[in-house]
Design a protein around this motif. Structure first.
Motif, PDB file in Angstrom:
ATOM      1  N   GLY A  34      42.574  43.534  29.659  1.00 47.94           N
ATOM      2  CA  GLY A  34      42.974  42.185  29.304  1.00 47.94           C
ATOM      3  C   GLY A  34      44.052  41.587  30.181  1.00 47.94           C
ATOM      4  N   TYR A  35      44.761  42.396  30.952  1.00 52.07           N
ATOM      5  CA  TYR A  35      45.870  41.901  31.777  1.00 52.07           C
ATOM      6  C   TYR A  35      45.359  41.440  33.141  1.00 52.07           C
ATOM      7  CZ  TYR A  35      49.122  43.243  28.201  1.00 52.07           C
ATOM      8  OH  TYR A  35      49.793  43.313  26.999  1.00 52.07           O
ATOM      9  N   ASN A  36      45.883  40.295  33.588  1.00 54.81           N
ATOM     10  CA  ASN A  36      45.290  39.554  34.699  1.00 54.81           C
ATOM     11  C   ASN A  36      45.936  39.807  36.050  1.00 54.81           C
ATOM     12  OD1 ASN A  36      43.270  37.243  33.778  1.00 54.81           O
ATOM     13  ND2 ASN A  36      44.802  37.496  32.161  1.00 54.81           N
ATOM     14  N   SER A  37      45.096  39.698  37.084  1.00 54.33           N
ATOM     15  CA  SER A  37      45.555  39.527  38.461  1.00 54.33           C
ATOM     16  C   SER A  37      45.114  38.146  38.928  1.00 54.33           C
ATOM     17  CB  SER A  37      44.968  40.597  39.383  1.00 54.33           C
ATOM     18  OG  SER A  37      43.552  40.506  39.423  1.00 54.33           O
ATOM     19  N   ASP A  38      45.730  37.676  40.015  1.00 60.23           N
ATOM     20  CA  ASP A  38      45.452  36.325  40.526  1.00 60.23           C
ATOM     21  C   ASP A  38      46.103  36.236  41.900  1.00 60.23           C
ATOM     22  OD1 ASP A  38      45.184  33.628  41.026  1.00 60.23           O
ATOM     23  OD2 ASP A  38      46.532  32.980  39.423  1.00 60.23           O
ATOM     24  N   ILE A  39      45.352  36.506  42.950  1.00 64.57           N
ATOM     25  CA  ILE A  39      45.913  36.611  44.302  1.00 64.57           C
ATOM     26  C   ILE A  39      45.127  35.707  45.248  1.00 64.57           C
ATOM     27  CG2 ILE A  39      46.345  38.170  46.247  1.00 64.57           C
ATOM     28  CD1 ILE A  39      46.643  40.445  44.232  1.00 64.57           C
ATOM     29  N   PHE A  76      45.845  41.645  56.249  1.00 65.12           N
ATOM     30  CA  PHE A  76      45.994  42.840  55.409  1.00 65.12           C
ATOM     31  C   PHE A  76      46.680  43.968  56.171  1.00 65.12           C
ATOM     32  CE2 PHE A  76      42.427  40.298  54.033  1.00 65.12           C
ATOM     33  CZ  PHE A  76      42.836  39.987  52.745  1.00 65.12           C
ATOM     34  N   GLY A  77      47.389  43.629  57.205  1.00 62.95           N
ATOM     35  CA  GLY A  77      48.134  44.637  57.960  1.00 62.95           C
ATOM     36  C   GLY A  77      47.251  45.341  58.973  1.00 62.95           C
ATOM     37  N   ASN A  78      47.836  46.293  59.633  1.00 63.31           N
ATOM     38  CA  ASN A  78      47.143  46.995  60.725  1.00 63.31           C
ATOM     39  C   ASN A  78      46.463  48.250  60.209  1.00 63.31           C
ATOM     40  OD1 ASN A  78      47.970  45.151  62.723  1.00 63.31           O
ATOM     41  ND2 ASN A  78      50.007  46.088  62.715  1.00 63.31           N
ATOM     42  N   HIS A 112      40.127  41.765  48.096  1.00 68.31           N
ATOM     43  CA  HIS A 112      40.413  40.776  49.142  1.00 68.31           C
ATOM     44  C   HIS A 112      40.225  41.403  50.536  1.00 68.31           C
ATOM     45  CE1 HIS A 112      41.902  36.837  47.907  1.00 68.31           C
ATOM     46  NE2 HIS A 112      42.541  37.377  46.885  1.00 68.31           N
ATOM     47  N   ARG A 113      40.787  42.567  50.722  1.00 67.95           N
ATOM     48  CA  ARG A 113      40.716  43.214  52.038  1.00 67.95           C
ATOM     49  C   ARG A 113      39.268  43.433  52.454  1.00 67.95           C
ATOM     50  NH1 ARG A 113      40.507  48.331  54.400  1.00 67.95           N
ATOM     51  NH2 ARG A 113      40.214  49.410  52.421  1.00 67.95           N
ATOM     52  N   ARG A 114      38.458  43.857  51.510  1.00 70.84           N
ATOM     53  CA  ARG A 114      37.052  44.135  51.828  1.00 70.84           C
ATOM     54  C   ARG A 114      36.248  42.846  51.974  1.00 70.84           C
ATOM     55  NH1 ARG A 114      35.559  49.576  51.184  1.00 70.84           N
ATOM     56  NH2 ARG A 114      37.282  50.897  50.474  1.00 70.84           N
ATOM     57  N   THR A 129      29.762  30.598  50.816  1.00 69.90           N
ATOM     58  CA  THR A 129      30.793  30.877  49.816  1.00 69.90           C
ATOM     59  C   THR A 129      30.201  31.616  48.618  1.00 69.90           C
ATOM     60  OG1 THR A 129      30.442  28.609  49.014  1.00 69.90           O
ATOM     61  CG2 THR A 129      32.337  28.993  50.453  1.00 69.90           C
ATOM     62  N   GLY A 130      28.961  31.306  48.255  1.00 75.87           N
ATOM     63  CA  GLY A 130      28.317  31.995  47.141  1.00 75.87           C
ATOM     64  C   GLY A 130      28.122  33.473  47.410  1.00 75.87           C
ATOM     65  N   GLU A 131      27.742  33.822  48.631  1.00 74.77           N
ATOM     66  CA  GLU A 131      27.580  35.235  48.977  1.00 74.77           C
ATOM     67  C   GLU A 131      28.912  35.976  48.862  1.00 74.77           C
ATOM     68  OE1 GLU A 131      24.469  35.946  52.388  1.00 74.77           O
ATOM     69  OE2 GLU A 131      25.526  34.053  52.776  1.00 74.77           O
ATOM     70  N   VAL A 132      29.984  35.341  49.299  1.00 74.99           N
ATOM     71  CA  VAL A 132      31.294  35.988  49.220  1.00 74.99           C
ATOM     72  C   VAL A 132      31.720  36.142  47.762  1.00 74.99           C
ATOM     73  CG1 VAL A 132      33.713  35.885  49.921  1.00 74.99           C
ATOM     74  CG2 VAL A 132      31.927  35.094  51.483  1.00 74.99           C
ATOM     75  N   ARG A 133      31.501  35.118  46.944  1.00 73.82           N
ATOM     76  CA  ARG A 133      31.854  35.218  45.523  1.00 73.82           C
ATOM     77  C   ARG A 133      31.100  36.349  44.848  1.00 73.82           C
ATOM     78  NH1 ARG A 133      31.419  29.579  45.688  1.00 73.82           N
ATOM     79  NH2 ARG A 133      29.383  29.700  44.680  1.00 73.82           N
ATOM     80  N   ARG A 134      29.814  36.464  45.147  1.00 75.39           N
ATOM     81  CA  ARG A 134      29.024  37.534  44.520  1.00 75.39           C
ATOM     82  C   ARG A 134      29.553  38.904  44.937  1.00 75.39           C
ATOM     83  NH1 ARG A 134      25.099  33.568  45.144  1.00 75.39           N
ATOM     84  NH2 ARG A 134      24.475  34.225  47.234  1.00 75.39           N
ATOM     85  N   PHE A 135      29.896  39.047  46.211  1.00 74.05           N
ATOM     86  CA  PHE A 135      30.458  40.327  46.657  1.00 74.05           C
ATOM     87  C   PHE A 135      31.761  40.627  45.920  1.00 74.05           C
ATOM     88  CE2 PHE A 135      33.732  42.398  49.149  1.00 74.05           C
ATOM     89  CZ  PHE A 135      33.146  43.635  49.358  1.00 74.05           C
ATOM     90  N   ILE A 136      32.625  39.644  45.785  1.00 74.15           N
ATOM     91  CA  ILE A 136      33.926  39.860  45.145  1.00 74.15           C
ATOM     92  C   ILE A 136      33.740  40.293  43.694  1.00 74.15           C
ATOM     93  CG2 ILE A 136      35.982  38.621  44.330  1.00 74.15           C
ATOM     94  CD1 ILE A 136      35.942  37.139  47.040  1.00 74.15           C
ATOM     95  N   ASP A 137      32.793  39.681  43.000  1.00 78.45           N
ATOM     96  CA  ASP A 137      32.521  40.085  41.616  1.00 78.45           C
ATOM     97  C   ASP A 137      32.009  41.531  41.572  1.00 78.45           C
ATOM     98  OD1 ASP A 137      32.080  39.415  38.701  1.00 78.45           O
ATOM     99  OD2 ASP A 137      30.041  39.947  39.272  1.00 78.45           O
TER     100      ASP A 137
END
Length: 403
Positions: free
Chosen positions: A260-265, A400-402, A188-190, A201-209
């Motif tokens: 197998g354990y999930n994150s979701d933020i 994401f803070g300072n 998220h921070r990056r 939005t597609g470019e951002v999704r690809r980066f996140i993946d």
């Protein structure tokens, strides 16, 4: 002007700086899996059943380590209340099953032309089982097949067994979830840093993946929603691409899996200068999330946490209930090997909170046809209250803070 930590970099630069997670959590041990099987036997016995059948999916992974999704071919764990576990599997999948299986178990095989439910029925007959606790996630074809091949067999829904085992997490599970969530927060921070006018939005999704993959997530992003502007007013977005412009509210909801354990933020901020209404709604959302967290105590019914969050919104003229502007869905969901699993922070779920339960906390506020704000972090219940897996968003301007 964009907020602190928003914009100023590129996808290439951020990806080049990423490395596999330096302190990976330990896998689930065989001893822990054996303890899970023992608890499942005890809960199955309490139901009055002689055996438990778990089909492919998250619960099969939980008990056996076999991370297979459900298909038309039956793959299942048959667990007698007395005796060794047994796996049911297509013969041509035997090698793959043996490579995945994390417990000692007998294996019963069936060929492509054979009826696997008949095989299961024969195994149950050998056990003298007349009542079977069946995985609540089992497909209808399995329940129907068992009914046809074993007419005297009584099928019971095994939710008390599955939920009774999976609802509270062990220290090893908490560690795996903590890693997944820390990785997603770093992504998220990056992702915020690569935002620029005109990015899609597609470019951002690809980066996140790609970023999740670079950090060592199981399969990149397990899901990813990127919403700009008016699209953020729809909890799960709108079809098609959006292009970022100055003043757009940005809502990104994503996660990954670690063993197998999930994150979701979810994080919500503005690309450019926030409007007074952006600020007002964001602050209400922040207070609702904090109030829900503060209300967590062992023994408190799940539904009470939802009520506390809604009370904050209603005091500001939002809602009531699911009316918009306001909160259109539950405050939170359980999470573990499934991204959404029991229990839920919603009216009607009277499950008492227990140490080790894990939840999302996301009392989203939707302003129809304008924008939505969702702050989503996860917590686990402790003996004294709750503890965050990830610290909530600091502010609208510095998400994401300072640093």
């Amino acid at each position: 002007m964009a907020g602190y930590g928003i914009g100023g970099s590129t996808a290439a630069a951020e990806l080049a700086d990423l490395r596999p997670w330096p302190t990976p959590a330990a896998p689930i041990s065989q001893d822990e899996r054996l303890q899970r099987l023992d608890r499942a036997r005890a809960l199955t016995r309490e139901m009055g059943a002689q055996a438990l059948l778990i089909t492919a999916g998250a619960s099969l992974r939980y008990f056996t380590g076999v991370a297979w999704g459900a298909t038309e071919r039956l793959v299942a764990l048959l667990l007698p209340v007395d005796g060794a576990p047994r796996m049911i599997c297509p013969r041509f999948e035997l090698g793959s099953l043996e490579a995945s299986l994390a417990i000692a178990a007998g294996i019963a095989l069936w060929e492509e032309h054979e009826n696997p439910c008949a095989l299961a029925a024969a195994m149950l007959a050998d056990l003298g089982a007349t009542r079977l606790a069946l995985d609540p996630a089992a497909p209808f074809s399995v329940a129907n097949g068992l009914a046809k091949t074993s007419p005297g067999l009584e099928l019971l829904e095994a939710a008390p067994v599955v939920d009774g085992c999976r609802m509270t997490k062990s220290p090893a599970e908490l560690a795996l979830m903590a890693q997944a969530k820390a990785m997603t927060l770093e992504v998220h921070r990056r992702a915020a840093r690569i935002l620029a006018e005109g990015i899609t939005t597609g470019e951002v999704r690809r980066f996140i993946d790609q970023a999740h993959r670079a950090l060592g997530a199981d399969d990149g992003s397990s899901f990813c929603a990127v919403q700009f502007g008016v699209a953020s007013a729809y909890p799960h977005g709108l079809p098609g691409e959006q292009t970022l412009t100055s003043g757009d509210l940005v809502l990104i909801d994503t996660g990954c899996r670690v063993q197998g354990y999930n994150s979701d933020i979810t994080r919500t901020y503005v690309f450019g200068e926030p409007s007074p209404e952006h600020r007002r709604i964001w602050e209400i959302e922040k207070r609702a999330q904090a109030a829900a967290f503060a209300a967590v105590k062992p023994g408190v019914p799940c539904e009470q946490i939802d009520a506390v969050a809604r009370a904050v919104l209603e005091a500001e003229g939002l809602g009531p209930d699911y009316a918009l502007p306001g909160l259109p869905h539950r405050t939170g969901h359980g999470i573990g090997l499934s991204i959404h699993e029991a229990p839920y922070l919603v009216r009607g779920d009277k499950t008492p909170l227990q140490p080790g339960m894990c939840f999302s906390n996301e009392p989203m506020i939707v302003i129809p046809d304008q924008f939505g704000v969702r702050l989503e972090d996860h917590f686990y219940v402790t003996e004294d209250g709750a503890a965050w897996f990830t610290e909530p968003q600091v502010s609208l301007e510095a998400p994401f803070g300072n640093r």
